[in-house]
Design a protein around this motif. Sequence first.
Motif, PDB file in Angstrom:
ATOM      1  N   CYS B  85       0.859  -1.189   0.000  1.00 16.16           N
ATOM      2  CA  CYS B  85       0.000   0.000   0.000  1.00 16.16           C
ATOM      3  C   CYS B  85       0.892   1.235   0.000  1.00 16.16           C
ATOM      4  O   CYS B  85       1.993   1.215   0.545  1.00 16.16           O
ATOM      5  CB  CYS B  85      -0.882   0.054   1.241  1.00 16.16           C
ATOM      6  SG  CYS B  85      -1.830  -1.426   1.569  1.00 16.16           S
ATOM      7  N   LEU B  86       0.395   2.306  -0.593  1.00 16.66           N
ATOM      8  CA  LEU B  86       1.159   3.552  -0.624  1.00 16.66           C
ATOM      9  C   LEU B  86       0.201   4.728  -0.437  1.00 16.66           C
ATOM     10  O   LEU B  86      -0.843   4.804  -1.101  1.00 16.66           O
ATOM     11  CB  LEU B  86       1.903   3.677  -1.963  1.00 16.66           C
ATOM     12  CG  LEU B  86       2.848   4.876  -2.134  1.00 16.66           C
ATOM     13  CD1 LEU B  86       4.000   4.826  -1.120  1.00 16.66           C
ATOM     14  CD2 LEU B  86       3.411   4.913  -3.557  1.00 16.66           C
ATOM     15  N   PHE B 172       3.433  -3.310   8.216  1.00 13.97           N
ATOM     16  CA  PHE B 172       2.786  -2.021   8.007  1.00 13.97           C
ATOM     17  C   PHE B 172       2.764  -1.663   6.525  1.00 13.97           C
ATOM     18  O   PHE B 172       3.761  -1.751   5.818  1.00 13.97           O
ATOM     19  CB  PHE B 172       3.585  -0.974   8.796  1.00 13.97           C
ATOM     20  CG  PHE B 172       2.911   0.360   8.902  1.00 13.97           C
ATOM     21  CD1 PHE B 172       1.625   0.473   9.396  1.00 13.97           C
ATOM     22  CD2 PHE B 172       3.596   1.514   8.546  1.00 13.97           C
ATOM     23  CE1 PHE B 172       1.019   1.712   9.517  1.00 13.97           C
ATOM     24  CE2 PHE B 172       2.990   2.759   8.668  1.00 13.97           C
ATOM     25  CZ  PHE B 172       1.702   2.856   9.151  1.00 13.97           C
ATOM     26  N   TYR B 173       1.580  -1.269   6.068  1.00 12.58           N
ATOM     27  CA  TYR B 173       1.375  -0.875   4.672  1.00 12.58           C
ATOM     28  C   TYR B 173       1.588  -2.010   3.661  1.00 12.58           C
ATOM     29  O   TYR B 173       2.115  -1.808   2.572  1.00 12.58           O
ATOM     30  CB  TYR B 173       2.195   0.375   4.317  1.00 12.58           C
ATOM     31  CG  TYR B 173       1.367   1.633   4.534  1.00 12.58           C
ATOM     32  CD1 TYR B 173       0.890   1.940   5.815  1.00 12.58           C
ATOM     33  CD2 TYR B 173       1.012   2.478   3.490  1.00 12.58           C
ATOM     34  CE1 TYR B 173       0.086   3.045   6.032  1.00 12.58           C
ATOM     35  CE2 TYR B 173       0.202   3.593   3.707  1.00 12.58           C
ATOM     36  CZ  TYR B 173      -0.259   3.859   4.979  1.00 12.58           C
ATOM     37  OH  TYR B 173      -1.071   4.944   5.189  1.00 12.58           O
ATOM     38  N   SER B 185      -5.572  -5.117   4.937  1.00 15.09           N
ATOM     39  CA  SER B 185      -4.301  -4.391   4.922  1.00 15.09           C
ATOM     40  C   SER B 185      -3.940  -3.944   6.329  1.00 15.09           C
ATOM     41  O   SER B 185      -4.818  -3.718   7.167  1.00 15.09           O
ATOM     42  CB  SER B 185      -4.391  -3.173   4.006  1.00 15.09           C
ATOM     43  OG  SER B 185      -5.396  -2.278   4.437  1.00 15.09           O
ATOM     44  N   ARG B 186      -2.624  -3.854   6.573  1.00  8.20           N
ATOM     45  CA  ARG B 186      -2.167  -3.364   7.887  1.00  8.20           C
ATOM     46  C   ARG B 186      -1.996  -1.849   7.765  1.00  8.20           C
ATOM     47  O   ARG B 186      -0.887  -1.340   7.545  1.00  8.20           O
ATOM     48  CB  ARG B 186      -0.875  -4.046   8.293  1.00  8.20           C
ATOM     49  CG  ARG B 186      -0.614  -3.891   9.778  1.00  8.20           C
ATOM     50  CD  ARG B 186       0.296  -4.972  10.330  1.00  8.20           C
ATOM     51  NE  ARG B 186       0.072  -5.145  11.752  1.00  8.20           N
ATOM     52  CZ  ARG B 186       0.242  -6.272  12.414  1.00  8.20           C
ATOM     53  NH1 ARG B 186       0.638  -7.352  11.776  1.00  8.20           N
ATOM     54  NH2 ARG B 186       0.008  -6.333  13.703  1.00  8.20           N
ATOM     55  N   THR B 187      -3.101  -1.160   7.827  1.00 10.16           N
ATOM     56  CA  THR B 187      -3.128   0.285   7.624  1.00 10.16           C
ATOM     57  C   THR B 187      -4.137   0.885   8.597  1.00 10.16           C
ATOM     58  O   THR B 187      -4.832   0.158   9.298  1.00 10.16           O
ATOM     59  CB  THR B 187      -3.590   0.608   6.189  1.00 10.16           C
ATOM     60  OG1 THR B 187      -4.802  -0.103   5.929  1.00 10.16           O
ATOM     61  CG2 THR B 187      -2.551   0.210   5.154  1.00 10.16           C
ATOM     62  N   GLY B 188      -4.219   2.188   8.618  1.00  6.64           N
ATOM     63  CA  GLY B 188      -5.211   2.835   9.467  1.00  6.64           C
ATOM     64  C   GLY B 188      -5.021   4.329   9.528  1.00  6.64           C
ATOM     65  O   GLY B 188      -4.182   4.892   8.811  1.00  6.64           O
ATOM     66  N   ASP B 193      -1.343   0.587  15.591  1.00  7.72           N
ATOM     67  CA  ASP B 193      -1.343  -0.605  14.761  1.00  7.72           C
ATOM     68  C   ASP B 193      -2.803  -0.956  14.432  1.00  7.72           C
ATOM     69  O   ASP B 193      -3.717  -0.581  15.172  1.00  7.72           O
ATOM     70  CB  ASP B 193      -0.681  -1.752  15.546  1.00  7.72           C
ATOM     71  CG  ASP B 193      -0.527  -3.016  14.712  1.00  7.72           C
ATOM     72  OD1 ASP B 193      -0.500  -2.909  13.464  1.00  7.72           O
ATOM     73  OD2 ASP B 193      -0.425  -4.105  15.306  1.00  7.72           O
ATOM     74  N   GLY B 194      -3.008  -1.660  13.346  1.00  6.34           N
ATOM     75  CA  GLY B 194      -4.376  -2.064  13.037  1.00  6.34           C
ATOM     76  C   GLY B 194      -4.535  -2.485  11.596  1.00  6.34           C
ATOM     77  O   GLY B 194      -3.562  -2.522  10.822  1.00  6.34           O
ATOM     78  N   PHE B 195      -5.762  -2.817  11.257  1.00 12.86           N
ATOM     79  CA  PHE B 195      -6.065  -3.363   9.936  1.00 12.86           C
ATOM     80  C   PHE B 195      -7.272  -2.668   9.331  1.00 12.86           C
ATOM     81  O   PHE B 195      -8.164  -2.213  10.047  1.00 12.86           O
ATOM     82  CB  PHE B 195      -6.359  -4.867  10.050  1.00 12.86           C
ATOM     83  CG  PHE B 195      -5.192  -5.646  10.588  1.00 12.86           C
ATOM     84  CD1 PHE B 195      -4.246  -6.183   9.733  1.00 12.86           C
ATOM     85  CD2 PHE B 195      -5.028  -5.808  11.962  1.00 12.86           C
ATOM     86  CE1 PHE B 195      -3.158  -6.892  10.240  1.00 12.86           C
ATOM     87  CE2 PHE B 195      -3.942  -6.501  12.475  1.00 12.86           C
ATOM     88  CZ  PHE B 195      -2.999  -7.043  11.616  1.00 12.86           C
ATOM     89  N   GLU B 196      -7.294  -2.624   8.010  1.00  4.90           N
ATOM     90  CA  GLU B 196      -8.490  -2.205   7.308  1.00  4.90           C
ATOM     91  C   GLU B 196      -8.937  -3.373   6.440  1.00  4.90           C
ATOM     92  O   GLU B 196      -8.112  -4.026   5.785  1.00  4.90           O
ATOM     93  CB  GLU B 196      -8.227  -0.927   6.516  1.00  4.90           C
ATOM     94  CG  GLU B 196      -8.011   0.245   7.491  1.00  4.90           C
ATOM     95  CD  GLU B 196      -7.648   1.573   6.838  1.00  4.90           C
ATOM     96  OE1 GLU B 196      -8.399   2.539   7.028  1.00  4.90           O
ATOM     97  OE2 GLU B 196      -6.617   1.646   6.152  1.00  4.90           O
ATOM     98  N   ILE B 197     -10.234  -3.636   6.474  1.00  7.95           N
ATOM     99  CA  ILE B 197     -10.792  -4.817   5.821  1.00  7.95           C
ATOM    100  C   ILE B 197     -11.849  -4.365   4.817  1.00  7.95           C
ATOM    101  O   ILE B 197     -12.782  -3.647   5.183  1.00  7.95           O
ATOM    102  CB  ILE B 197     -11.446  -5.759   6.861  1.00  7.95           C
ATOM    103  CG1 ILE B 197     -10.425  -6.142   7.946  1.00  7.95           C
ATOM    104  CG2 ILE B 197     -12.008  -7.003   6.173  1.00  7.95           C
ATOM    105  CD1 ILE B 197     -11.040  -6.896   9.120  1.00  7.95           C
TER     106      ILE B 197
END
Lengths: 123, 364
Positions: B85-86, B172-173, B185-188, B193-197
């Motif tokens: 991810c970017l 991360f990312y 993704s390990r983003t937020g 820390d966390g994930f977006e689904i």
Amino acid sequence: MTIYYLPTHEYIKVDGENGYIGISEYAAKALGAVTYVDMPEEGDELTAGEEFGAVESRKAASDLFSPVSGEVLEVNEELADDPRLINNAPLDAWIVKVKISDPSELDKLMDEAAYADFCATQH
Amino acid sequence: MENETKHTCLHECHVGLGALMAPFAGYDMPIEYEGLDKEHEAVRTACGVFDVSHMGEVDIQGPEATRAVNHIFTGDVSAMHDGQCLYGMMTNPDGGVVDDLLIYRRSGCDYLLVINAANIDKDLAWIRANTAGYDAAVTDRCPDFGQLALQGPDSEAVMKAALGIDGSDLTFYTFKTLADGTIVSRTGYTGEDGFEIYAAPDVIVEMWKKLMDAGVTPCGLGCRDTLRFEAGLPLYGDELTDDITPVEAGLGMFVKLDKPEGFIGSDALVRQKAEGVKKKVVGLRLDGGATARHGFEVLAPDGDEVIGHITTGYNSLTLKQNIAMALIDARYGALGTEVRVRIRRKTVPAVVVKKRFYTPNYKK
């Protein structure tokens, strides 16, 4: 002491020719944890229906409107140190004490029963 | 009705939980459930879940997808690896920000763009108009996805226990696509820390219910804003607009000015970087108890000269003091500069500080 309310959720508790102005339990709950109370100064003249300060939470700043006209006799300094008093006991945590200059202005306010009905119509 | 408020797939769940609802970016969204402060703390110390299904998703796919995305994006997607991810922006020819977004690279000819809800129509038109010359198809995927953000130090364990999704292999990312098409993704947007689904709306509703059953704290947009703000992350509409460039916003690290083919806005940004900015987004620490909020004026240290305005401000739960981000005249932008903020009838002293008020805890 008789208590009256504005639709903007300020109350005034009337004690003879003086009144204590604060925000209602309903307003305190809606605001959440109070972080700051922006108060006028002793000697300031308040005008009925006009803004005289604000109560802030993390969520929002809510302007304060005066139920009556009159001179500020005292501001509640305890709120400067602990604004959360407003959440704990809103009816005890008055913000300003005023000298009511025109008692007939009280007739335009809601009494306790009318205010309870009014709150029930808010979602 | 064109302006009718839209609902996410989780709207009924929010109403059922008694959330305070309010319109945001055209959607009726939860602002808080049991209270902003509690939800903020849950994300900083444990785990919370947000419905972010209002966010927009766009696919760009085809043989020239990499060139197409690079033409409209400040970052260099040709340097990404698949599964990465970017973060970056789309800028207009003047360098102003059309939107900030996350790009997911599935492959060199397959990208997913995640854009702000408020900008979906504008972005889609922008993307279509400016990639038309490339052999790449633009597809609006908004109706296909709901989205959850699981945020906080316990997110990995919670996601495994409640949803059976293992995130331990994600750094991360980075992201992965599960067998049913769900993207994790390990983003937020919280500094934790966390994930977006991302998944089909019915799958998202099932996940939300499982997370509620597991006792995860539902979190509203109220604390989403306080959390991202403490971490110094910008919100489009506050710190970023069509008239604010990434350089002015202090986001130059997300702008690759040396891409061989450049990108829309790169000439203006190269020039601005060389000449220096006239305004910039800074952090402010305020004296006293009053909170500086969006739109309040920032004044010079003496006199009544307005030098800018507050973009976001809160009484910070984590720092226990009033802090803000502000867009101000760059001459006052150096760390330690004293300014003032007009808060209703008073002016309050403030000092310019770093705008990352809270050090994020990302799992790198």
